[in-house]
Design a protein around this motif. Structure first.
Motif, short mmCIF file in Angstrom:
data_model
loop_
_atom_site.label_atom_id
_atom_site.label_comp_id
_atom_site.label_asym_id
_atom_site.label_seq_id
_atom_site.Cartn_x
_atom_site.Cartn_y
_atom_site.Cartn_z
N THR A 98 0.87 -1.18 0.00
CA THR A 98 0.00 0.00 0.00
C THR A 98 0.90 1.23 0.00
O THR A 98 1.69 1.36 0.93
N PRO A 99 0.85 2.11 -0.99
CA PRO A 99 0.06 2.00 -2.20
C PRO A 99 0.61 0.93 -3.15
O PRO A 99 1.80 0.59 -3.06
N GLU A 118 -8.63 3.33 -6.94
CA GLU A 118 -7.31 3.01 -6.38
C GLU A 118 -6.26 3.07 -7.50
O GLU A 118 -6.53 2.67 -8.64
#
Ligand SMILES: C[S@@+](CC[C@H](N)C(=O)[O-])C[C@H]1O[C@@H](n2cnc3c(N)ncnc32)[C@H](O)[C@@H]1O
Length: 326
Positions: free
Chosen positions: A29-30, A281
């Motif tokens: 993440t990311p 995302e």
């Protein structure tokens, strides 16, 4: 920790590394994917198209340097002891370096050219391109990651080395990665060896942004091909039309970044491993770092090189810096 017991049988070794890296980076993440995976046969072709794009100024600027200043570069790298090994890291189609290679061959300089590229397709295309375009050139191409290939390559004992890394290659690293890269490169070299490194210089932010968001959508296609490649080679089911290309440029950090944006909430299967995506995302796929002259001098000084001379295009948009190992 990723289990690859079953997949070990599914993929040949080179795809196993690709697979492990993809799964690892998409679990972060990311989410991230390394830009080095852009370059399969389709990606190489798309990058060649990008190089011709009116918006992608980098190739035109560096081409001007290599066509107009090849003679001066030859003078700087041949020196008194003209025998040397010319290693190019990530040569792509050699569109620019071929001008230097031809100038060296025409000047009867004795050298061996070693292009190293992670794309098998690049090295295989060079096997026919180089003999056609520089008939007397001695060369042996290597497929692999920069330093894996350098570590396994039997460098000519005692031969002086000149290493080239042109175009967007060092730009595809963060500044910290570029420093680590230069330090690692230095460890393969001896005092007196040389490097020619291409740096894209800071300029008006709109010009930079346009280069990564070209009018014909080539960068978009190039970025999305990464997901198509993962589908092709790693038995994945990315729905390509459910992802979008997005790029940004931050003039304060000099970083242009490209992303793939998920257009809906979904789950993607990559050889049995499920990767969830939120709507909107982003996967960060590429950095294209821009440099000031001071930053370039600093990278040389911090990693064991002297910045000897710089070759710059007529707009002062791009620099090929020539460094000598201290
Ligand atoms: C942006 S293209 C630039 C090609 C060329 N240097 C130019 O200026 O036109 C990057 C090239 O480097 C290769 N490459 C990227 N990452 C690499 C790595 N880690 N090891 C070896 N080659 C790599 C790619 O396959 C591709 O051919």
């Amino acid at each position: 920790m990723i289990s690859i017991e079953t997949d070990e049988y599914r993929f040949a070794t080179k795809n196993k590394d690709f697979y492990l890296d993809v799964i690892q980076s998409l679990k972060e993440t990311p989410k991230r994917l390394s830009s080095k995976y852009f370059y399969d046969k389709k990606g190489d072709g798309l990058f060649e198209a990008i190089m011709m794009s009116p918006d992608y100024y980098l190739t035109r600027c560096e081409m001007e340097i290599f066509t107009c200043q090849a003679k001066q570069i030859v003078e700087r790298i041949t020196g008194q002891n003209s025998d040397f090994e010319l290693i190019e890291l990530g040569p792509g189609n050699c569109a620019k370096s071929i001008h230097l290679l031809s100038a060296l061959v025409n000047a009867n300089v004795s050298f061996n050219y070693v292009p190293i590229d992670i794309s098998e397709n690049v090295i295989s295309e060079l096997q026919s391109f180089l003999p056609e375009n520089a008939p007397d050139l001695q060369f042996n191409g290597l497929v692999g990651d920069y330093f894996d290939a350098l570590a396994h390559h039997c460098l000519l004992p005692g031969a002086r080395k000149v290493v080239m890394c042109l175009g967007g290659n060092i730009g595809n690293m963060t500044i910290a990665e570029a420093n680590r890269f230069c330090k690692a490169l230095r460890s393969y070299l001896q005092p007196g060896d040389q490097c020619i490194i291409g740096f894209d210089l800071v300029k008006h932010p709109a010009i930079i942004k346009q280069a990564y968001d070209d009018r014909d959508g080539l960068t978009r296609e190039f970025n999305l091909n990464l997901l198509a490649r993962i589908n092709r080679e790693l038995d994945a089911d990315f729905k390509i039309d459910q992802f979008d290309h997005y790029c940004s440029y931050d003039p304060l950090t000099g970083s242009a970044k490209s992303y793939l944006v998920s257009l809906s909430e979904m789950s993607v299967n990559i050889s049995g491993v499920s990767i969830p995506f939120e709507k909107d995302e982003c996967i960060w796929t590429e950095i294209s770092q821009k440099y000031s002259r001071d930053q370039i001098h600093q990278i040389a000084a911090d990693n064991g090189f002297i910045h000897v001379v710089e070759f710059v295009d007529s707009k002062s948009w791009f620099m090929d810096a020539l460094w000598t190992v201290v």
